[in-house]
Design a protein around this motif. Structure first.
Motif, short mmCIF file in Angstrom:
data_model
loop_
_atom_site.label_atom_id
_atom_site.label_comp_id
_atom_site.label_asym_id
_atom_site.label_seq_id
_atom_site.Cartn_x
_atom_site.Cartn_y
_atom_site.Cartn_z
N VAL A 19 -26.75 -2.21 -7.58
CA VAL A 19 -25.53 -2.72 -7.60
C VAL A 19 -24.85 -1.78 -8.36
O VAL A 19 -23.60 -1.18 -8.65
CB VAL A 19 -25.42 -3.89 -8.05
CG1 VAL A 19 -23.99 -4.27 -8.61
CG2 VAL A 19 -25.74 -4.95 -6.90
N THR A 20 -25.42 -1.42 -9.85
CA THR A 20 -25.11 -0.58 -10.64
C THR A 20 -24.81 1.13 -10.03
O THR A 20 -23.70 1.83 -10.38
CB THR A 20 -25.83 -0.43 -11.76
OG1 THR A 20 -25.91 -1.61 -12.30
CG2 THR A 20 -25.33 0.80 -13.03
N ASP A 21 -25.85 1.49 -9.39
CA ASP A 21 -25.66 2.62 -8.70
C ASP A 21 -24.63 2.81 -7.70
O ASP A 21 -23.99 3.83 -7.70
CB ASP A 21 -27.00 3.10 -7.80
CG ASP A 21 -28.49 3.35 -8.92
OD1 ASP A 21 -27.94 3.68 -10.34
OD2 ASP A 21 -29.37 3.24 -8.42
N LEU A 22 -24.39 1.73 -6.83
CA LEU A 22 -23.25 1.56 -5.92
C LEU A 22 -22.03 1.76 -6.75
O LEU A 22 -21.10 2.30 -6.45
CB LEU A 22 -23.57 0.38 -5.03
CG LEU A 22 -22.40 0.13 -4.13
CD1 LEU A 22 -22.40 1.24 -3.07
CD2 LEU A 22 -22.39 -1.13 -3.33
N GLY A 23 -21.58 0.96 -7.80
CA GLY A 23 -20.52 0.92 -8.52
C GLY A 23 -20.37 2.26 -9.06
O GLY A 23 -19.17 2.62 -9.20
#
Length: 146
Positions: free
Chosen positions: A44-48
Motif C-alpha cells: 500500500v505504501t509503494d502504491l501510494g
C-alpha cells in the motif's frame, strides 16, 4: 461427569507432543499473519508513492473528489444500473463526435474540391471576359450558372 487426565473428547489418549505441535502451529500461523500484514502495508505504501495521491489531491482537489465519487459508485454496485448504461451511451456518443465531425469535414472538402475542379474545367470553354471575371473573384465560391 468424570474426566480422565490424558483423554480427549473421543476417548483417545492425547500425548504431550500433540499439544506442543498445536502450539507451534499457532505460533507459525501468527508469524505468517504478521508477515502478510507487513507485506500488505508495504504494498500500500509503494502504491501510494507510485500514484502520488497526496500530490494529486493538492494539485487537483476537485478532480480527486470526482474520482473518489466514481470509485465509490462502482464499488457500491452502480456498475450494472440503468443510470450507468445511460452515462456510458452518452460518453460513447461524445467520444465519437470528433470522429464523425472529421469525416464530415473530409467529405465536404472533397465535394468542394470536386466542385472547384468541375467549375475550372467548365471555365475553359468560356470566353476571355468570363475568365478574367473568374480571376478577379477567385476564392469566392458561387453557385454554378446554368
Amino acid at each position: 461427569m468424570t474426566t480422565y487426565p490424558g483423554a480427549t473428547g473421543n476417548g483417545t489418549p492425547q500425548s504431550q507432543d500433540d499439544n506442543a505441535g498445536f502450539g507451534q502451529r499457532v505460533d507459525q500461523i501468527g508469524s505468517e499473519a504478521q508477515q502478510l500484514w507487513t507485506d500488505a502495508r508495504g504494498a500500500v505504501t509503494d502504491l501510494g508513492q507510485t500514484l502520488d495521491l497526496r500530490g494529486r489531491v493538492e494539485r487537483n482537489p476537485y478532480g480527486m473528489i470526482a474520482a473518489a465519487v466514481g470509485v465509490g459508485y462502482l464499488l457500491g454496485g452502480g456498475l450494472f444500473t440503468p443510470l450507468t448504461a445511460r452515462i456510458v451511451r452518452l460518453g460513447v456518443r461524445l467520444a465519437a463526435l470528433p470522429l464523425v465531425k472529421d469525416e464530415l469535414l473530409g467529405m465536404a472538402e472533397q465535394a468542394f474540391s470536386g466542385y472547384q475542379a468541375g467549375r475550372d474545367m467548365a471555365g475553359g470553354r468560356r470566353s476571355e471576359s468570363a475568365t478574367s471575371t473568374n480571376a478577379t473573384n477567385a476564392g469566392t465560391p458561387r453557385p454554378p450558372s446554368y
